[in-house]
Design an enzyme around this catalytic site. Structure first.
Site, PDB file in Angstrom:
ATOM      1  N   LEU A 151       0.894  -1.284  -0.023  1.00 57.57           N
ATOM      2  CA  LEU A 151      -0.065   0.071   0.092  1.00 57.57           C
ATOM      3  C   LEU A 151       0.810   1.241  -0.124  1.00 57.57           C
ATOM      4  O   LEU A 151       0.611   2.178   1.039  1.00 57.57           O
ATOM      5  CB  LEU A 151      -0.751  -0.029   1.190  1.00 57.57           C
ATOM      6  CG  LEU A 151      -2.115   0.996   1.049  1.00 57.57           C
ATOM      7  CD1 LEU A 151      -3.129   0.545   0.031  1.00 57.57           C
ATOM      8  CD2 LEU A 151      -2.806   1.001   2.317  1.00 57.57           C
ATOM      9  N   GLY A 152       1.707   1.432  -1.015  1.00 59.56           N
ATOM     10  CA  GLY A 152       2.369   2.401  -1.119  1.00 59.56           C
ATOM     11  C   GLY A 152       1.764   3.418  -2.299  1.00 59.56           C
ATOM     12  O   GLY A 152       0.516   3.313  -2.155  1.00 59.56           O
ATOM     13  N   ALA A 240       4.322  -4.887 -10.598  1.00 62.56           N
ATOM     14  CA  ALA A 240       5.574  -4.455  -9.962  1.00 62.56           C
ATOM     15  C   ALA A 240       6.648  -5.203 -10.291  1.00 62.56           C
ATOM     16  O   ALA A 240       7.518  -4.260 -11.233  1.00 62.56           O
ATOM     17  CB  ALA A 240       5.391  -4.932  -8.439  1.00 62.56           C
ATOM     18  N   ARG A 241       7.198  -6.032  -9.919  1.00 62.27           N
ATOM     19  CA  ARG A 241       8.475  -6.970 -10.573  1.00 62.27           C
ATOM     20  C   ARG A 241       7.973  -8.158 -10.684  1.00 62.27           C
ATOM     21  O   ARG A 241       7.487  -8.725  -9.761  1.00 62.27           O
ATOM     22  CB  ARG A 241       9.647  -6.686  -9.768  1.00 62.27           C
ATOM     23  CG  ARG A 241      10.330  -5.198  -9.551  1.00 62.27           C
ATOM     24  CD  ARG A 241      10.936  -4.880 -11.040  1.00 62.27           C
ATOM     25  NE  ARG A 241      11.623  -3.768 -10.984  1.00 62.27           N
ATOM     26  CZ  ARG A 241      11.033  -2.621 -11.424  1.00 62.27           C
ATOM     27  NH1 ARG A 241      10.033  -2.511 -12.004  1.00 62.27           N
ATOM     28  NH2 ARG A 241      11.937  -1.517 -11.360  1.00 62.27           N
ATOM     29  N   GLU A 270      13.304  -9.554 -19.974  1.00 62.36           N
ATOM     30  CA  GLU A 270      12.497  -8.745 -20.544  1.00 62.36           C
ATOM     31  C   GLU A 270      13.681  -8.313 -21.743  1.00 62.36           C
ATOM     32  O   GLU A 270      14.735  -8.034 -21.401  1.00 62.36           O
ATOM     33  CB  GLU A 270      12.112  -7.696 -19.929  1.00 62.36           C
ATOM     34  CG  GLU A 270      11.131  -7.938 -18.892  1.00 62.36           C
ATOM     35  CD  GLU A 270      10.496  -6.602 -18.384  1.00 62.36           C
ATOM     36  OE1 GLU A 270       9.351  -6.680 -17.354  1.00 62.36           O
ATOM     37  OE2 GLU A 270      11.209  -5.571 -18.302  1.00 62.36           O
ATOM     38  N   HIS A 289       5.732  -4.132 -20.218  1.00 63.41           N
ATOM     39  CA  HIS A 289       6.488  -3.077 -19.192  1.00 63.41           C
ATOM     40  C   HIS A 289       6.151  -1.889 -19.705  1.00 63.41           C
ATOM     41  O   HIS A 289       7.110  -0.974 -19.651  1.00 63.41           O
ATOM     42  CB  HIS A 289       7.726  -3.480 -19.236  1.00 63.41           C
ATOM     43  CG  HIS A 289       8.143  -3.135 -17.709  1.00 63.41           C
ATOM     44  ND1 HIS A 289       9.403  -3.719 -17.019  1.00 63.41           N
ATOM     45  CD2 HIS A 289       8.011  -2.222 -16.720  1.00 63.41           C
ATOM     46  CE1 HIS A 289       9.634  -3.065 -15.714  1.00 63.41           C
ATOM     47  NE2 HIS A 289       8.736  -2.275 -15.435  1.00 63.41           N
ATOM     48  N   ILE A 290       4.876  -1.424 -19.789  1.00 58.55           N
ATOM     49  CA  ILE A 290       4.506   0.003 -20.508  1.00 58.55           C
ATOM     50  C   ILE A 290       3.441   0.506 -19.645  1.00 58.55           C
ATOM     51  O   ILE A 290       3.052   1.704 -19.745  1.00 58.55           O
ATOM     52  CB  ILE A 290       3.887  -0.254 -21.737  1.00 58.55           C
ATOM     53  CG1 ILE A 290       2.564  -1.343 -21.642  1.00 58.55           C
ATOM     54  CG2 ILE A 290       4.574  -0.769 -22.831  1.00 58.55           C
ATOM     55  CD1 ILE A 290       1.610  -1.107 -23.065  1.00 58.55           C
ATOM     56  N   ALA A 291       3.415  -0.013 -18.471  1.00 61.34           N
ATOM     57  CA  ALA A 291       2.161   0.647 -17.453  1.00 61.34           C
ATOM     58  C   ALA A 291       2.544   2.004 -17.061  1.00 61.34           C
ATOM     59  O   ALA A 291       1.469   2.700 -16.977  1.00 61.34           O
ATOM     60  CB  ALA A 291       2.005  -0.196 -16.056  1.00 61.34           C
TER      61      ALA A 291
END
Length: 326
Positions: A151-152, A240-241, A270, A289-291
């Site tokens: 919850l960042g 995230a990762r 990637e 990985h475009i978010a």
């Protein structure tokens, strides 16, 4: 100061150059098609969005004073060695939170509406599309439970949007006691738990959305046991990762329909190998990985990078420092 940038995206290059030039700061963009180290050896500040900043690269830059990451994640940087060498490491912790949160819901909706499994058939004669009843039903998000892991800033933005969809939101975060004041109004969650309660709350969730950093504590946090605890109808989202989730465990859980589906914006290597078994599954979705890559996000990121560099040139420390030099 000599400033070099490891950046590929042309729009991002342009925004960084514009922001720094406006402050009369010159930046040189590294040619990523040529060997990297000879181009950066005289760097005092290194802006990074593409490379692994390890010991060998750090040792090749004797004058390096700051590694400025272009996103929130710093798992590609050897922070301990930077600290040992007296090099600041800074990130950009908030600039792309809205972009990533919006992309999270793109993935959620794509999965829950079964878009991949349902399609319009095209008429070869007219080129028109023929409407037909779907083979696979979707579900509504309203009334469902979302579990936010981490919850960042981004996790809060995701929780906010889940509330707008009429979802119940629970969250697991490392330091829940720091987020007790304000409750739902401030963090958009109905209940908040520590990491020790993860196994207890996983069976409750219809959507599990990952927003944690990658470190020794979170690597393989979602593994075989965790996936088996989830509902068979549940979906897993990871923006995230990738290594927060165990690859083989996820593959098995999707093949065996232990969970309904998964969607990710990050991959273990990637770009992803197109022959990876996950990519052959109907209940798995990958975006490359475009978010966090939107015009608004790179504009904000470029502003923070400019501010941190200006502070370094004035003898001050960066605002978004992730290590301390005693």
């Amino acid at each position: 100061m000599i400033i070099k940038a490891l950046v590929k995206n042309p729009e991002f290059k342009q925004r960084i150059a514009e922001k720094l030039n406006h402050s009369n700061i010159q930046v040189e963009f590294v040619n990523t098609q040529e060997p990297i180290i000879p181009q950066i050896q005289d760097s005092e500040i290194l802006i990074n969005s593409i490379d692994k900043i390890d010991k060998s690269l750090i040792d090749s830059c004797p004058n390096l004073r700051l590694v400025q990451q272009s996103g929130i994640g710093v798992d590609s940087i050897d922070i301990d060695y930077c600290t040992e060498r007296g090099i600041y490491v800074a990130n950009v912790p908030m600039a792309n939170a809205i972009s990533v949160a919006e992309h999270t819901f793109l993935l959620i909706l794509y999965l829950t509406k079964n878009i991949k499994l349902n399609s319009f058939s095209s008429s070869s004669n007219s080129g028109s599309f023929v409407r037909r009843m779907p083979d696979h039903m979707g579900i509504e998000l309203s009334g469902k439970t979302m579990l936010v892991l981490g919850l960042g800033v981004t996790g809060i933005e995701v929780a906010k949007r889940a509330k707008a969809f009429g979802m119940k939101v629970i969250a697991v975060t490392k330091h829940p006691y720091t987020k007790t004041e304000g409750g739902d109004k401030k963090y958009f969650v109905d209940r908040l738990f520590g990491v020790d309660k993860l196994l207890e709350v996983l069976p409750i969730a219809d959507i599990v959305s990952i927003h944690t950093p990658l470190n020794n504590e979170t690597e393989n946090m979602i593994n075989k046991k965790e996936l088996e605890l989830m509902k068979k109808s549940a979906y897993l989202i990871n923006v995230a990762r990738a290594p927060v989730v165990n690859h083989e465990a996820l593959l098995d859980s999707l093949r065996e329909k232990i969970i309904a589906g998964a969607a990710v914006d990050v991959f273990w290597n990637e770009p992803a190998d197109q022959n990876d078994a996950l990519l052959q599954l109907d209940n798995f979705l990958l975006t490359p990985h475009i978010a966090g890559w939107t015009y608004e996000a790179i504009d904000s990121i470029s502003d923070i990078i400019r501010i941190n560099i200006e502070r370094m040139m004035r003898g001050q420390i960066p605002l978004t420092l992730v290590n301390r030099l005693d």
